[in-house]
Design an enzyme around this catalytic site. Sequence first.
Site, short mmCIF file in Angstrom:
data_model
loop_
_atom_site.label_atom_id
_atom_site.label_comp_id
_atom_site.label_asym_id
_atom_site.label_seq_id
_atom_site.Cartn_x
_atom_site.Cartn_y
_atom_site.Cartn_z
N ARG A 51 0.86 -1.18 0.00
CA ARG A 51 0.00 0.00 0.00
C ARG A 51 0.90 1.23 0.00
NH1 ARG A 51 2.49 1.80 3.71
NH2 ARG A 51 0.97 3.48 3.82
N GLY A 52 0.27 2.40 -0.15
CA GLY A 52 1.06 3.63 -0.31
C GLY A 52 1.17 3.90 -1.80
N ALA A 53 0.94 5.16 -2.19
CA ALA A 53 0.76 5.47 -3.62
C ALA A 53 1.93 5.02 -4.52
CB ALA A 53 0.48 6.96 -3.76
N ARG A 90 -7.47 -0.26 -6.66
CA ARG A 90 -7.64 0.82 -5.67
C ARG A 90 -7.79 2.13 -6.43
NH1 ARG A 90 -4.17 1.29 -0.35
NH2 ARG A 90 -6.07 2.26 0.42
N GLN A 195 -1.78 2.58 10.15
CA GLN A 195 -0.50 2.59 9.41
C GLN A 195 0.57 3.38 10.16
OE1 GLN A 195 -3.49 3.12 8.03
NE2 GLN A 195 -3.55 2.58 5.87
N ASP A 236 -1.90 10.71 -1.94
CA ASP A 236 -2.25 9.70 -2.94
C ASP A 236 -2.55 10.30 -4.30
OD1 ASP A 236 -2.73 8.34 -0.26
OD2 ASP A 236 -2.72 6.73 -1.75
N ASN A 246 -5.16 12.60 0.82
CA ASN A 246 -4.27 11.73 1.59
C ASN A 246 -5.13 10.99 2.62
OD1 ASN A 246 -1.64 10.66 2.17
ND2 ASN A 246 -1.66 11.84 4.06
N LYS A 247 -4.48 10.14 3.37
CA LYS A 247 -5.17 9.29 4.36
C LYS A 247 -6.17 10.09 5.17
CE LYS A 247 -4.93 5.80 4.72
NZ LYS A 247 -5.92 5.01 3.96
O1 MRU Z 1 -4.39 3.35 2.46
P1 MRU Z 1 -2.90 3.49 2.32
O2 MRU Z 1 -2.12 2.90 3.43
O3 MRU Z 1 -2.43 3.02 0.96
O4 MRU Z 1 -2.68 5.06 2.36
C1 MRU Z 1 -1.39 5.57 2.23
C2 MRU Z 1 -1.33 7.02 2.38
O5 MRU Z 1 -2.31 7.70 2.61
C3 MRU Z 1 0.01 7.66 2.15
O6 MRU Z 1 0.13 8.83 2.91
C4 MRU Z 1 0.15 8.02 0.67
O7 MRU Z 1 -0.08 6.91 -0.14
C5 MRU Z 1 1.47 8.58 0.36
S1 MRU Z 1 2.67 7.33 0.36
C6 MRU Z 1 4.19 7.88 0.08
#
Ligand code: MRU
Length: 341
Positions: A51-53, A90, A195, A236, A246-247
């Site tokens: 996970r993470g963009a 996603r 996370q 993201d 973002n999250k």
């Molecule tokens: O749902 P996730 O864990 O994929 O969400 C991740 C985030 O919100 C991060 O802040 C974002 O992807 C940036 S990652 C460098």
Amino acid sequence: MKIKGKLYRTIWMDGNTIHTIEQNKLPEEFEIISIDSLEGVANSISTMIIRGAPAIGAMGAFGLAQAIQKMDSPTAEDIQKVYDFLYETRPTAYDLQHGLDFVMTKTLTETDPSSMKQLAMESAQAYVDASAEACRKIGEYGNSLIKNGDSLLTHCNAGALATVDYGTALAPMRIAHENGKNIFVYVDETRPRLQGAKLTAFELHEEGIPHAVIADNAAGYFMARGDVDLVITGTDRVAANGDVANKIGTYEKAVVAHENGIPVYIAAPISTIDFTCPTGNYIPIEERDQNEVLDINGLRVASKGSQAFNPAFDVTPAKYITGIITEQGIFKPGELDKINR
Ligand code: MRU
């Protein structure tokens, strides 16, 4: 990134097999899983093994290249089908589309099957290497914002685990620490999936960076006391006007930081900027399973019979953002048109 003193990337390929760290098991267990099928690639993204963009973008690029190797004679239609299947996994992180587009476009410049396969592999690897290098540069630029003695606050995990390596929001902290700056990081726990508590705290601990996990609703308390000098998060998807998704919870942290005169920086490779998306209102927001909110670690904590809402991301309007740290430098949210694409 360093884990138990050994250097890892979050994702890599060996022959036609993709390897990645199983993030759902961290921090208790450190397991590397191998993925050999398209279903495995899609599942790893949708169940958040990865996970993470930028990390999702890397998985998309490798996943498409892997699928192309298995086609007898790849056609544009076959490749598009795989693209569409992975694209659906996603919706919010723009990097997924970016990684898929990169590999598909390069591959389709050839027509001979074996050249197409070779190009798919080479372009996926080039994409992933460039993504890691972009994060390293984000770390260098972001480090210039951090003073010796600063306390920073971050939300979710925008560390090496969310990217191929280095991280986005965590890259400047890594470099500041390596350069001998004394820093302290407030880590929002980041409900519902935690996370921050599970992944960001794990990474900072492994790197020896001083930090403390705080309950999500404690961030305002520390900011109002003057304990936080700088907020840095990842994103993201950045819209063309500088709004960022973002999250979930990032929006309220940015508003409280703004109210307290604390600068808010968003760290993002250019692969996360969607220049076709005019404002944050157009960013698709993923809605995840309500059990992620009703349960913690599989244990029901909410009252039986209650329902939950679970938007995974929110949008922070550009007016709350001091700057966006990219591999090309730090830009004001209204200056994104200065970026070379
Ligand atoms: O749902 P996730 O864990 O994929 O969400 C991740 C985030 O919100 C991060 O802040 C974002 O992807 C940036 S990652 C460098």
